[in-house]
Enzyme design. Structure first.
Site: not given
Length: 437
Positions: A57, A59-61, A63-65, A79, A173
């Site tokens: 779904l 990719e972030g800080g 790792g992938p989801v 996550k 945030d």
């Protein structure tokens, strides 16, 4: 030690003093076990088809989801912590601890955790795209009713975090990309990697600055002063973005206006607040709801944090007409200072209403002493990707703020200012951020 006391001990302990990585992992395992939220790695491998690329779904800080489906039919978002992510590990553990006992309709639901052999967080799968994708790119699906329902839902979620959860939580945030929408368009606050527990007996805490350009309160950016009023400020920005369809961090229609907040405030003072409304919404919008929402957004973004309402008062104000709300002062913009001038106290329009408090705080008058804008040149651009858990004017008496947020004393200035050491994206949206406390 009883089960409830033991859980609270392990939840609060990491925020009182630093512990080793090993002890943090053990605490997280105990939390998951006590809340019966442990998933076996085999279960998640089966649900995600061995984390197949087709189920990815975002990719972030961290790792992938990945999207998955359990044997009981529930759809999930998993996550996965990247092995090379040191900053992500802190946020990963922080999010798991904070969400372990958080249960609210307007907060994303953490279903569980897997710690061996990999670190995985398991969430409910949210069908629709995150708010930023719909608000700034695919606007057709968000008519006024849905936008107004999102405003009210996020307000209730923040009220729960600030006052009604087991421990008071500051999200830090709140932004459009961290609001997810389910199949019924119910908003859910997501991404608690930067959230902080907030001591009940303190008006504010001092911490390193970490957040997203355009949403951070000026007292937090300039001095590291964090209170629930920082979330209130971010929520006010979100309201004005929902009404206008404009993004605060990229708003630049005219050199006369510093940002979206400045533009909205000046139109409001000219009696032209309805011009803030995105033109395509004119036929579906309720003028009273729009006017009240604009006024609330401006009240939430006032320069002086003590002038901002609490989220409890915001929820009350959302049920009232615009003429019964207080007159907002100039919005706060990072890079400017404010001075407080006294005005005669007025009785609160919410006096006598459960949970409301009278507003007897002083007026905050913004005076620009710097030319800094709300855009930080130190922020590096992050890559874009799909959201993590988604599918392919009259003066009158005020609903005033309580003394929960803000402080008359100004803490020592962070000599580095709002400098961001890391520039990463998280699975809910772009987020440049500094190393955690």
């Amino acid at each position: 030690m009883t089960k409830s006391k033991s859980f609270l001990y392990y939840l609060v302990k990491p925020f009182k003093h630093k512990s080793t990585r090993e002890s943090q992992d053990e605490e997280l395992e105990q939390i998951a076990a006590q809340e019966q939220k442990i998933f076996k790695i085999e279960t998640l491998i089966s649900a995600t088809k061995n984390f197949h690329p087709d189920n990815k779904l975002g990719e972030g800080g961290y790792g992938p989801v990945f999207k998955g489906k359990l044997e009981d039919g529930r759809e999930i978002a998993v996550k996965k912590l990247s092995q090379s992510s040191k900053q992500g590990k802190k946020e990963f553990n922080n999010e798991a601890k904070l969400l372990a006992r958080v249960q609210h309709r307007n907060v994303v639901n953490l279903l569980g955790y897997c710690g061996n052999p990999e670190k995985l967080l398991v969430y409910e799968y949210v069908v629709h795209e995150s708010l930023d994708k719909l608000l700034f790119k695919n606007k057709e699906v968000l008519d006024w009713k849905r936008r107004y329902d999102i405003i009210r839902g996020v307000a209730r979620g923040l009220l729960y975090l600030h006052e009604d959860s087991h421990d008071r939580i500051i999200h830090r945030d709140i932004k459009a990309s961290n609001i997810l929408l389910d199949e019924k368009w119910i908003p859910k606050i997501a991404d608690f990697g930067m959230a902080r527990l907030y001591p009940e007996d303190q008006t504010h805490i001092n911490t390193r600055v970490a957040g997203t350009n355009g949403y951070m309160a000026p007292e937090y950016v300039m001095h590291g002063t964090l209170s629930v009023k920082a979330d209130v400020y971010s929520f006010g920005v979100l309201i004005l973005e929902l009404i206008s369809g404009q993004k605060n961090s990229t708003f630049n229609p005219d050199p006369e206006y510093q940002n979206l907040l400045d533009w909205a405030y000046k139109l409001y003072k000219k009696g032209k607040s309805l011009e803030i409304l995105e033109s395509k919404l004119a036929s579906s919008a309720d003028p009273d709801q729009v006017s009240a929402s604009i006024q609330i957004g401006l009240l939430c973004t006032q320069s002086d944090p003590k002038q901002r309402p609490t989220m409890r008062n915001v929820c009350i104000m959302l049920t009232k007409k615009p003429g019964t709300l207080d007159e907002p002062n100039r919005p706060g913009i990072p890079g400017t200072r404010y001075r407080r001038s006294h005005r005669p106290a007025t009785s609160s329009s919410t006096a006598g209403t459960s949970g409301a408090s009278s507003s007897h705080s002083s007026t905050a008058t913004a005076t620009a002493t710097a030319t800094a804008t709300n855009t930080s040149t130190t922020m590096a651009a992050s890559t874009t990707y799909r959201s993590a858990f988604v599918a392919p004017h009259s003066r009158s008496s005020a609903a005033g703020s309580s003394g929960q947020g803000g402080s008359h004393s100004v803490p020592h200035r962070n000599p580095r200012g709002p400098v961001y050491i890391d520039s990463r994206s998280d699975p809910h949206g772009k987020r440049p951020m500094e190393n955690q406390d």
